[in-house]
Design a protein around this motif. Structure first.
Motif, short mmCIF file in Angstrom:
data_model
loop_
_atom_site.label_atom_id
_atom_site.label_comp_id
_atom_site.label_asym_id
_atom_site.label_seq_id
_atom_site.Cartn_x
_atom_site.Cartn_y
_atom_site.Cartn_z
N VAL A 47 0.85 -1.19 0.00
CA VAL A 47 0.00 0.00 0.00
C VAL A 47 0.88 1.24 0.00
O VAL A 47 1.78 1.37 0.83
N ASP A 53 -5.42 12.03 -4.73
CA ASP A 53 -5.89 10.96 -5.60
C ASP A 53 -5.51 11.29 -7.05
O ASP A 53 -5.23 12.44 -7.38
N LYS A 55 -6.22 11.90 -11.06
CA LYS A 55 -7.32 12.58 -11.74
C LYS A 55 -7.97 11.66 -12.75
O LYS A 55 -9.18 11.47 -12.74
N LYS A 56 -7.17 11.12 -13.65
CA LYS A 56 -7.66 10.19 -14.65
C LYS A 56 -6.59 9.14 -14.86
O LYS A 56 -5.41 9.40 -14.64
N GLN A 227 -11.90 3.37 -6.16
CA GLN A 227 -12.91 4.11 -5.39
C GLN A 227 -12.34 5.49 -5.20
O GLN A 227 -11.32 5.65 -4.51
N ARG A 228 -12.96 6.47 -5.77
CA ARG A 228 -12.36 7.80 -5.79
C ARG A 228 -12.12 8.34 -4.39
O ARG A 228 -12.97 8.17 -3.52
N ASP A 229 -10.96 8.92 -4.18
CA ASP A 229 -10.51 9.48 -2.91
C ASP A 229 -10.32 8.42 -1.82
O ASP A 229 -10.05 8.75 -0.68
N VAL A 230 -10.49 7.14 -2.16
CA VAL A 230 -10.28 6.09 -1.17
C VAL A 230 -9.09 5.22 -1.57
O VAL A 230 -8.09 5.17 -0.86
N GLN A 231 -9.18 4.55 -2.70
CA GLN A 231 -8.04 3.74 -3.12
C GLN A 231 -8.14 3.32 -4.57
O GLN A 231 -9.22 3.20 -5.13
N ARG A 253 -3.20 4.92 -2.02
CA ARG A 253 -4.19 5.56 -1.15
C ARG A 253 -3.84 7.02 -0.91
O ARG A 253 -2.73 7.35 -0.53
N PRO A 254 -4.80 7.93 -1.13
CA PRO A 254 -4.57 9.33 -0.80
C PRO A 254 -4.74 9.58 0.69
O PRO A 254 -5.79 9.27 1.25
N ILE A 255 -3.68 10.06 1.34
CA ILE A 255 -3.76 10.44 2.75
C ILE A 255 -3.18 11.84 2.81
O ILE A 255 -1.96 12.01 2.79
N ALA A 256 -4.04 12.83 2.85
CA ALA A 256 -3.63 14.20 2.58
C ALA A 256 -2.62 14.73 3.59
O ALA A 256 -1.67 15.40 3.22
N ASN A 257 -2.82 14.42 4.84
CA ASN A 257 -2.00 15.01 5.88
C ASN A 257 -0.71 14.21 6.07
O ASN A 257 -0.74 13.03 6.39
N GLU A 264 0.44 6.30 9.89
CA GLU A 264 -0.11 5.07 9.34
C GLU A 264 1.00 4.14 8.85
O GLU A 264 0.89 2.92 8.92
#
Lengths: 545, 336
Positions: A47, A53, A55-56, A227-231, A253-257, A264
């Motif tokens: 992971v 995330d 875009k395309k 799954q957008r913004d998830v994975q 996976r997007p984790i912004a912070n 994590e």
């Protein structure tokens, strides 16, 4: 928002009574690669935590790093990078040749490669991939598709033709020195024509298939779900021509912070991440569960001066600015000491970089130059910058303030103008600024992508300028045009050296720093390498028990 | 019944007005997501605008939008990639709903209990503790508390924290909804359920602090108001046990303001949990509207998102009004 998190993180440190002080951390001894196992273990889910995330997932349509790092695992190009370098090696093509006049390139394609949908890779797929981005009536192209990356690198490509099933020729309008480098770009990752055709065409004769959400390539991993913004989940390509990758599954996976991302990673929820917060580097390095990777970055952050506006039309004024700014102090103050001072617009880690000796900060000389130019008491000017962090500019505000303070010492009064990113870009590209802070990152290893784009006068069109100092240097233009039109690498190196020397003297831009690339992995990750030209490549990564 | 009908009938024009206002706001925004998308290709942008009908007069576009929403549940398509906004908002809404529901349950449970106890034992150490809890809950910044919880969980408790909704190798392809916590037990997929529960706990704890504080204080003051009233004293004088008086009579009367405030909190959390969602990378509605809508200036996301949140607010308030009727027989009579 970012500053809120930073504040939050600082408070955390206080609250936990932590010992994580802001220490100066020397990143120069870090390596850009994780160790490789002799017999890598097959299996496991890897992971990857990143800040946003994608875009395309269509290689022709995107240029943002978050999309590209997924695509480099799904698609392959005819020419590719040797692992962890910008050296070019055969990818989906096995060999290539160019005609004596340098206008026709012939590529022999690799046999026995199949796309993830089972259809064969052949000359038709290559022609399809290129023509899609060249012909406006192509069925795999919608009217609004911009193909921006392709447009900026393949302007000299006239036509692509199939000779036989495994031979393709590319015809250029003029010789193009960095052609092979351009062939390694993600935007010409070969796509599956069969996938496009699988849903038929609509009334306008265009393919219905939503490729950007269901990509099909030949890479080591194939697309499973998004799954957008998830994975985004990729699975091992069992039929990969180089043999199945070691990992069963790769998850983006997007984790912004960045602090949450790091926590994590410590907890084992993810196995690797990019963009760690620079203040965390020392504590990451000390953590036995983690491995910090780092290497010189193929990017440059620079201060551009509008050479068509007074007083920056006078090279003496620009040189005075160059003599006033202390890059080392700037890098300490605004880059957490994790960048290298830049001397020319071609990053030190790039081919054909000219190893020039930088000016030392010299305020007396700066004042003298200003006096000679008719500004003995200095002048008032403005410095524009975008509020958003960029990979090459981690602290825009601090950088701008440090420059303002440096210039104040020689009597140049700088007003700071901070704008939101898109508005900022539009403003500087149309030349509203006097000075501005900007940067550039490499797509491949050839200096043409930096020097021509950022310094040639043809790229100084008001409204869409990448040459935001609007530098008009005639000699530089001649040299750059020549250098991109010949294949002799020795000659090109001499031409680019002269360009870098002239630009250093003329100082339309002041290169400030090249930011280092950092990644953090868990200890058990093997075979990972940072690729200097961007993208992530997990085909050789494995997880040790 | 007429009351309910009247409320429902008013909902339509209200939402229409909201949509008009948001539409007008989006109209005056300088620039939109399409600018970035067609950065170097103004002619392609013109074609695209014509195809999407974006050059039509304002009212015509608004009318078409309302028609799409009402007749087809269509919330228009993104300016960035022409994907429909509605389904994406739906997915984000469910993620937020699950989080909000759990946070609010926690808030009611803890806040209600502490509030009642504080009112029953006023000016005792217990009451002081209740006040302190409420004070902390309302004044601890969410992003700080979130980070603190993460650090504490990972470094002290060695809790396997993950901001994902569930472990990435679990297969949920058969799921109909995105309310994993609710659907998983129905499908007897306890692996998904526990994975979800594990991951939702920290964000829910973070999100519950503010409503918990509000509910605590509200319950306490409403209970104190009622406890001193004549009917409560009379009930005690009749010989009813104190516990019966408090739980059966006083609490029921005190519930009205508490319900109002809880409903408001629920509505607020549905669209306003941005900070918690950002700290925990929770793929929720508020964050989606802010990041994908406001920051990227994707107008359909902004308009659709705000409309959705407004609709939710209206219906939550309606539900609260109906709850009044359940709680208070006098209102039930009026409504009927």
């Amino acid at each position: 928002m970012k500053s809120l998190f930073l504040l939050g993180a600082l408070l955390c440190v206080v609250a936990c009574g932590g010992n994580r002080e802001k220490t100066t951390f020397d990143p120069t001894h870090l390596r850009g690669a994780a160790p490789v196992d002799e017999h890598p273990r097959t299996g496991g889910t890897f992971v990857w935590g990143r800040s946003g995330d994608a875009k395309k997932l269509d290689p022709a349509l995107v240029s943002d790093g978050e999309s590209v790092m997924v695509l480099t695992n799904l698609f392959e190009t005819l020419v590719t990078f040797a692992p962890g370098t910008t050296k070019l090696v055969p990818g989906l093509a096995t060999e290539w040749d160019r005609s004596a006049d340098g206008l026709v390139w012939t590529f022999k394609l690799r046999r026995g490669v199949t796309f993830h949908d089972g259809s064969p890779f052949n000359a038709d797929a290559v022609v399809f991939t290129f023509e899609r981005q060249m012909r406006s009536d192509h069925p795999a192209r919608r009217p609004e598709d911009a193909f921006g990356t392709f447009a900026s690198y393949f302007g000299r490509l006239k036509s692509v033709a199939k000779v036989d099933d495994f031979t393709v020729t590319f015809t250029l309008s003029r010789p193009y020195g960095p052609f092979l480098d351009a062939m390694s770009l993600y935007c010409v990752g070969i796509v599956s024509p069969a996938a496009f055709a699988s849903r038929g065409k609509d009334a306008d004769g265009r393919y219905r298939y939503d490729f950007a959400s269901h990509p099909v390539g030949t890479g080591p991993f194939r697309f499973k779900s998004w799954q957008r913004d998830v994975q985004i989940v990729l699975e091992a390509n069992e039929h990969y021509w180089q043999g199945r990758p070691y990992l069963d599954r790769v998850v983006f996976r997007p984790i912004a912070n960045p602090q949450a991302r790091l926590k994590e990673l410590e907890a084992g929820g993810i196995q690797g991440m990019d963009n760690p917060d620079l203040i965390d580097l020392a504590s990451i390095h000390a953590n036995p569960d983690l491995r910090l990777l780092g290497q010189e970055g193929l990017n440059v952050c620079y201060l551009a001066m509008h050479t068509l506006k007074k007083p920056f039309d006078d090279p003496r004024v620009r040189r005075a600015v160059a003599f006033s700014i202390d890059k080392r102090r700037l890098i300490q103050a605004a880059f957490n000491s994790t960048a290298d001072p830049a001397v020319t617009m071609c990053p030190a880690a790039m081919r054909m970089h000219a190893p020039l000796v930088d000016r030392r900060p010299d305020l007396r000389r700066a004042r003298r130059l200003l006096a000679e130019a008719g500004y003995p008491d200095g002048f008032e000017t403005s410095l524009w910058y975008g509020s958003a962090q960029r990979a090459y500019l981690p602290n825009p505000g601090d950088t701008a303030i440090q420059i303002r303070e440096d210039l104040k010492q020689v009597g140049i009064q700088v007003k700071l103008r901070k704008l939101e990113w898109t508005a900022y870009l539009a403003a500087v590209q149309s030349g509203q600024h006097e000075m501005c802070l900007l940067g550039w990152m490499a797509d491949h290893g050839d200096p043409d992508g930096f020097l021509y784009v950022l310094l040639d006068k043809t790229n100084a069109r008001v409204g869409s300028a990448d040459n935001v100092s609007f530098y008009q240097g005639g000699r530089v233009h001649t040299l750059l045009e020549k250098a991109r039109s010949v294949y002799d690498q020795g000659l090109r190196e001499r031409l680019y050296r002269e360009v870098q020397e002239i630009v250093f003297r003329d100082a339309p831009v002041l290169p400030l720093a090249s930011v280092r690339d950092f990644r953090v992995l868990r200890r058990e990750v093997r075979g990972y390498r940072i690729y200097p030209a961007g993208g992530e490549y997990f085909g050789r990564v494995s997880l040790a028990k | 019944m007429t009351y309910l009908l009247r409320r429902l009938v008013w909902t339509g024009p209200l939402l229409l007005a909201v949509s008009l206002a948001v539409f007008a706001l989006a109209e005056v925004l300088p620039g939109d997501a399409a600018d970035a998308r067609f950065e170097r290709h103004p002619e392609a942008k013109a074609q695209w605008r014509a195809r999407r009908g974006l050059d039509d007069p304002f009212l015509l576009r608004w009318g078409r939008y309302v028609e799409g929403v009402v007749l087809h549940f269509d919330l228009d398509r993104s300016y960035l990639d022409d994907r429909p906004v509605g389904p994406e908002l739906g997915v984000k809404l469910q993620a937020t709903f699950e989080l909000t529901l759990l946070a609010l349950l926690l808030a009611i449970l803890v806040g209600g209990t502490v509030g009642i106890l504080s009112a029953v034992f006023p000016r005792t150490p217990l009451d002081a503790f209740g006040s302190l809890l409420a004070l902390c809950g309302i004044s601890l910044p969410v992003f700080w508390l979130g980070m603190l919880l993460i650090v504490f969980a990972v470094n002290v408790l060695h809790y396997p924290f993950s901001s994902n909704r569930f472990a990435p190798d679990l297969d949920v392809s058969g799921f109909v909804t995105h309310l994993y916590l609710l659907e998983a037990p129905l499908r007897l997929r306890f692996d998904v359920f526990f994975s979800c529960l594990k991951n939702i706990l920290l964000p829910a704890l973070t999100l519950c602090t503010i409503p918990m504080a509000v509910i605590t204080r509200m319950t306490r003051s409403a209970m104190l108001d009622e406890i001193g009233k004549d009917y409560a004293v009379t009930a005690r004088a009749k010989g009813l046990r104190r516990r019966t008086v408090i739980l059966k009579h006083v609490l029921r009367n005190a519930l009205i303001p508490v319900t109002t405030i809880t409903g408001l909190q629920f509505g607020q959390l549905m669209g306003g949990a941005v900070l918690t969602e950002t700290v925990f990378s929770w793929p929720g509605l508020g964050r989606y509207i802010v990041e994908k809508g406001v920051e990227a200036r994707d107008v359909p996301v902004i308009v659709g998102g705000i409309l959705l949140v407004a609709t939710l607010f209206v219906f939550v308030n309606l539900a609260v009004d109906l709850l009044y009727a359940v709680i208070d027989p006098r209102i039930r009579k009026q409504v009927a």
